[in-house]
Design an enzyme around this catalytic site. Structure first.
Site, PDB file in Angstrom:
ATOM      1  N   HIS A 162      -4.871 -10.121   6.001  1.00  0.00           N
ATOM      2  CA  HIS A 162      -3.994 -11.107   5.813  1.00  0.00           C
ATOM      3  C   HIS A 162      -4.775 -12.624   5.366  1.00  0.00           C
ATOM      4  CE1 HIS A 162       0.078 -11.138   5.582  1.00  0.00           C
ATOM      5  NE2 HIS A 162       0.249 -10.710   6.878  1.00  0.00           N
ATOM      6  N   ASP A 381       6.719   2.016  -9.761  1.00  0.00           N
ATOM      7  CA  ASP A 381       6.987   3.331 -10.225  1.00  0.00           C
ATOM      8  C   ASP A 381       5.462   3.582 -11.051  1.00  0.00           C
ATOM      9  OD1 ASP A 381       7.737   5.495 -11.520  1.00  0.00           O
ATOM     10  OD2 ASP A 381       9.635   5.124 -11.856  1.00  0.00           O
TER      11      ASP A 381
END
Length: 440
Positions: A162, A381
């Site tokens: 992070h 995808d």
């Protein structure tokens, strides 16, 4: 013991790395440094099994290398500098092209349904950075992947630091990676870094040495053994009902309390009802929120970096339970509204004067909500089918940890909860809560 075999553990570097003189140095802000002791965030997408002719692993590596040309900070390393005063240290990200971790594994006897079972006990073995803390990126990659081939699917897990990125940026990266894999596209606009820093504050920020090293948390493993995890799904119908109910209770109009605030308010109240707290006990709900558009001047929505602040709503257990969903949603709404440019800068300026870095953001009196149902998850995808599900991995756990994702049904939201087992047991029979959710 589940039969997971690690086939390879390699480093993938950017496809073409510029001369060292062009290396970028990213200085860290208070929002970055606040997370120095937290563990890497770990997420996973589970995909259908591709045709063997896809040559999945070699193409995943080559397309990842191309994606790192665009998102080059991920291939860097954290640099720690011990300052001349002997009492403080400073940090920055050196975009040196060192690369990211890529693990290829196989669990050919394990099915997708196996790993989705709530009681599945080998979950952590599918993730590449268990227990790694942000400060360890001085010697470890900022981003790591593990691709595990299942009997009937592919488990793609990733772990990110992070200090260099937030959820908005990491999902943008993942979308770019899948596009490169599926279309062969190589040219993308240059990365826009969130290059703002506080005027009038020297950087790199100096942090006391005592705040920069992880300190042991006693009894942590014992405490975690009493935690339970459960996924709840709010359908679009549930969300519409909760939003209408919240706004109707306080008579503020249909769009004041947002859908997300209504969902969080409903969940928070139910968890507190199930916790048997003293009515006078002070409690908090911490919403992780994107602050890009709250700064003045605003930072572009597409800019890369970690731009997450915590909007903390504080009340008592008694007030929250007594006052209903509309009141809870309105308190969350007001807290979010207070996250102005002035307030954010005030937090940062005060933090620099007295840097405090918690060992664990999640504490017992808090609900901490991260993630977002707005992240573009299910459009990732690679070309052999969209993700079946999204899941969070091991990492920052503790009572009151909530991760939100978009659900598989359009307009739905999933919340992945980590709660004391006795609280979760009561939540699972709370009729007021369950009438607006589905169990996963």
């Amino acid at each position: 013991m589940v039969d997971i075999v690690v086939i390879s553990d390699t480093i993938v570097q950017p496809e073409s790395y510029e001369d060292a003189s062009d290396r970028v140095k990213i200085h860290l802000t208070p929002w970055d440094l606040f997370l120095l002791r937290t563990e890497y965030a770990q997420r996973a997408l589970i995909f259908p099994k591709p045709d063997p002719e896809t040559h999945m692993i070699s193409r995943l590596k080559s397309s990842l290398s191309t994606a790192l040309n665009v998102f080059y900070p991920y291939a860097g390393r954290l640099v720690k500098i011990d300052n001349e005063d002997g009492e403080t240290a400073s940090f920055y990200i050196d975009c040196d092209g060192s690369g990211v971790k890529f693990v290829h594994a196989a669990a050919v006897t394990v099915t997708v349904n196996d790993v989705l079972e709530p009681a599945y006990s080998y979950w952590s073995e599918f993730f590449p950075a268990n227990g790694v803390k942000s400060c360890e990126a001085v010697s470890k990659p900022l981003l790591a992947f593990q691709v595990t081939e299942l009997k009937d699917g592919v488990f793609i897990a990733f772990s990110y630091n992070h200090l260099v990125t937030d959820g908005a940026s990491v999902w943008s990266f993942f979308k770019t990676w899948t596009e490169i894999f599926s279309t062969g596209r190589e040219k993308f606009p240059p990365l826009s870094l969130c290059g703002w820093f506080l005027s009038g504050i020297d950087y790199p920020i100096r942090v006391p040495i005592s705040e920069t090293v992880p300190s042991p948390v006693t009894g942590l493993s014992d405490a975690d053994s009493f935690l339970g995890k459960k996924i709840f799904r709010f359908t679009s119908r549930h969300i519409s009902q909760l939003k209408a109910k919240a706004n109707g209770e306080v008579g503020v109009g249909s769009d004041v309390i947002s859908s997300f605030q209504a969902v969080v308010g409903h969940t928070w109240r139910a968890i507190i009802r199930s916790s048997d707290l003293n009515p006078e006990e002070v409690i908090h709900c911490k919403l992780a929120m994107d602050i890009r558009q709250r700064l003045n001047p605003p930072v572009g929505k597409e800019c890369f970096g970690n731009m997450v602040g915590l909007a903390t709503t504080t009340t008592t257990a008694g007030e929250l339970v007594k006052n209903g969903l509309g009141w809870a949603g309105l308190q969350l709404n007001k807290t979010v509204g207070l996250q102005t440019n002035e307030e954010l800068r005030r937090f940062a300026e005060n933090w620099v004067k007295n840097p405090k870095i918690p060992n664990r953001v999640v504490v017992n009196d808090s609900l901490t909500v991260t993630g977002s149902p707005r992240f573009d998850v299910f459009e990732n995808d690679f070309g052999w089918g969209k993700p079946i599900v999204v899941r969070g991995g091991p990492g920052i756990t503790g009572h009151g940890k909530i991760i939100t994702y978009p659900g598989t049904e359009k307009g739905s939201t999933e919340i992945h909860t980590s709660l004391w087992s006795h609280v979760l047991d009561k939540l699972l029979v709370d009729e007021e809560f369950l009438q607006h959710v589905d169990l996963v």
